[in-house]
Design an enzyme around this catalytic site. Structure first.
Site, PDB file in Angstrom:
ATOM      1  N   SER A   1     -34.377 -60.895 -18.025  1.00  0.00           N
ATOM      2  CA  SER A   1     -34.286 -59.497 -17.595  1.00  0.00           C
ATOM      3  C   SER A   1     -33.243 -58.700 -18.359  1.00  0.00           C
ATOM      4  O   SER A   1     -33.349 -57.473 -18.448  1.00  0.00           O
ATOM      5  CB  SER A   1     -33.962 -59.439 -16.096  1.00  0.00           C
TER       6      SER A   1
ATOM      7  N   HIS B   1     -27.487 -55.937 -13.028  1.00  0.00           N
ATOM      8  CA  HIS B   1     -28.144 -55.784 -14.323  1.00  0.00           C
ATOM      9  C   HIS B   1     -27.606 -54.545 -15.026  1.00  0.00           C
ATOM     10  O   HIS B   1     -27.129 -53.618 -14.375  1.00  0.00           O
ATOM     11  CB  HIS B   1     -29.664 -55.656 -14.153  1.00  0.00           C
TER      12      HIS B   1
END
Length: 269
Positions: free
Chosen positions: A44, A251
């Protein structure tokens, strides 16, 4: 006839010929990236989760138009660009599902991998929801996995890349430290938990860098570019816990991709 102008003109022609022979002329500088076949692999952090603007055709892989591989490709116009990085990917997912675009003509490969194998998501969930002692213990378990099991899994991925793309320049990118210690956060994790998580990120990066080097790959650390932009810095390029979109948590934001990952990759590509 003006002899000085003739001499100057001749010198100019000679310089141009030397540059052309040396491969340093402007035309080559402009076309170098355009002659590359580039493949972006990984998890990711490479697909761009957290940056938004996802390509609908990528489905649950969540490949973002703001992810560093896409940004680099947009800026450099390589002759081909294959983007197979996928949210949630582990080492086995890379070897099983992402290597199809690689071949003997591939010139450049980027990858982030290893965090999911080491249990990154479970570590963060444990630390957010449970006690400090439980968090620190879970971090220790993850570090033990990095020491004992992850190196072999990374070797499998790196060897598979080399087998399919033996001439490629492979750039392995690491992970940022997540927290600025003694920062602006007044709630959430304890300082001990934040320090333990940062230490685990460093531990993971060290292991990845070692395996990358042993395969002749470049390791590109993003710790420096994210310094001053960690969670609790007041200018974070990382999402903290996002209860509305839990997948974005921990993230990089779009700024983290463009300011944290892209320049580091570009300097190693």
């Amino acid at each position: 006839m003006n002899l000085s102008r003739v001499a100057a003109f001749s010198s100019s022609l000679l310089l141009g010929a030397v540059l052309a022979l040396a491969g340093a002329g402007p035309a080559q500088a402009d076309t170098t990236a355009q002659s590359l076949d580039y493949v972006a692999l990984g998890d990711s952090y490479s697909s761009g989760v957290g940056a938004g603007s996802y390509d609908s055709s990528s489905g649950n892989c969540k490949r973002s138009t703001r992810a560093y591989p896409r940004l680099w490709a947009n800026a450099n116009s390589p002759s081909s660009f294959a983007f197979t990085a996928c949210s949630g990917a582990r080492t086995g997912d890379v070897t099983a599902n992402q290597l199809l675009p690689l071949n003997s003509s591939t010139d450049l490969v980027s990858i982030t991998i290893g965090g999911n194998d080491a249990g990154f998501a479970d570590v963060m969930t444990t630390c957010v929801l449970q006690s400090e002692a439980t968090c620190v213990n879970r971090v220790a378990q993850a570090k033990a996995y990095v020491d004992t099991t992850l190196p072999g899994k990374l070797d499998q991925v790196y060897s598979a890349i080399t087998a399919k793309a033996p001439s490629a320049q492979v750039v392995v990118l690491g992970y940022p430290r997540f927290y600025k210690l003694s920062g602006t956060c007044v709630a959430g994790l304890t300082e001990n938990e934040r320090a333990a998580i940062n230490g685990a990120a460093d531990h993971l990066n060290t292991a990845i860098a070692k395996r990358a080097a042993d395969h002749g790959y470049a390791f590109a650390s993003v710790v420096g570019t994210f310094t001053g932009h960690e969670i609790c810095s007041g200018s974070s390029w990382l999402h903290s816990v996002n209860w509305l979109n839990i997948g974005d948590s921990y993230h990089p934001t779009a700024s983290g991709q463009s300011g944290g990952y892209l320049p580091v990759f570009a300097s190693n590509a």
